[in-house]
Design a protein around this motif. Sequence first.
Motif, mmCIF file in Angstrom:
data_model
loop_
_atom_site.group_PDB
_atom_site.id
_atom_site.type_symbol
_atom_site.label_atom_id
_atom_site.label_comp_id
_atom_site.label_asym_id
_atom_site.label_seq_id
_atom_site.Cartn_x
_atom_site.Cartn_y
_atom_site.Cartn_z
ATOM 1 N N ALA A 45 0.827 -1.205 0.000
ATOM 2 C CA ALA A 45 0.000 0.000 0.000
ATOM 3 C C ALA A 45 0.862 1.256 0.000
ATOM 4 O O ALA A 45 0.558 2.242 -0.677
ATOM 5 N N CYS A 46 1.964 1.214 0.753
ATOM 6 C CA CYS A 46 2.878 2.363 0.772
ATOM 7 C C CYS A 46 3.512 2.578 -0.600
ATOM 8 O O CYS A 46 3.577 3.708 -1.109
ATOM 9 N N GLN A 47 3.978 1.498 -1.203
ATOM 10 C CA GLN A 47 4.641 1.626 -2.502
ATOM 11 C C GLN A 47 3.680 2.114 -3.580
ATOM 12 O O GLN A 47 4.079 2.868 -4.480
ATOM 13 N N GLU A 48 2.430 1.704 -3.483
ATOM 14 C CA GLU A 48 1.444 2.164 -4.457
ATOM 15 C C GLU A 48 1.183 3.666 -4.346
ATOM 16 O O GLU A 48 0.684 4.282 -5.284
ATOM 17 N N LYS A 49 1.544 4.244 -3.199
ATOM 18 C CA LYS A 49 1.406 5.686 -2.988
ATOM 19 C C LYS A 49 2.738 6.421 -3.151
ATOM 20 O O LYS A 49 2.890 7.574 -2.748
ATOM 21 N N GLY A 50 3.723 5.731 -3.733
ATOM 22 C CA GLY A 50 4.997 6.372 -4.027
ATOM 23 C C GLY A 50 5.987 6.390 -2.885
ATOM 24 O O GLY A 50 6.981 7.129 -2.936
#
Length: 278
Positions: free
Chosen positions: A34-39
């Motif tokens: 989820a963090c990576q999907e938000k950059g």
Amino acid sequence: MKEPKRVLFISQEIYPYLDQKTPIRMMNRILPQACQEKGIETRTFMPKFGEINERRNQLHEVIRLSGNNIVINDTDHPVLLKVASIQSARIQIYFIDNDDYFHRRRGITDADGKEYEDNDERTVFFCRGSLDTVQKLRWTPNIVVCSGWMSALAPLYLRKGYAGAPFFANAKIVVALDGNSFANPFPASFADKLRIRGVEDADVEQLIGKEVTYADLMKLAMDYADAITVLSDDVMPELLEYAESKGLPILPYQPENKAEHVEFFRQLMTNEAAEEQI
């Protein structure tokens, strides 16, 4: 060029490497994604328990990051660093391994359900091995999320033992509470076993000369935290009360709500940036 935001996850258990699909293992699995999907860049560490199938999960050793020795109770224990990828999530998991503590042994208990007598030393090894490896990676996190009691020494080490390390100097520490405890207290020697340079008597005075319970260990973690999240609805009331008494930002239990967690992390990073400008 603006530096990317980074979150380090130090997690005791993650699905699918441990088969049973518990809510905590699922949260530890989906939050990095989820963090990576938000950059937001992430790194995730967990112990390489013996029941983790290396072939099926395609683990391989990273030689350049292995070989560091950690001294516990006057004995050298080499760190073996292994890595695997969850392709669908595009995230990597780093595994802290050691022949004595993890490789040929199950998670917290043996095949008969008996807790390992050296779980205290395994906790020390996992936390120190994870933080040493992050330094070798030369990767500077904005936030360190500690999930599971086997990660509970990381806040103390970050604030005291690694206080001079530039990689961790400005990191915000988040302690994640859940209902997974241990029954047998750690021995009274635990306060001595966990010592590293920078950790003084005053830093662990509540542990000295006594057997250390699960509640004692998690309270120590919260003493050095900047924020707290609640990952399950069965956290000990004693720990929830202690968390409230600290006056820290707390994210209440949010069943599988990854968006709330990412926003919580973002807010902590926003506060960090504001502090740096003062």
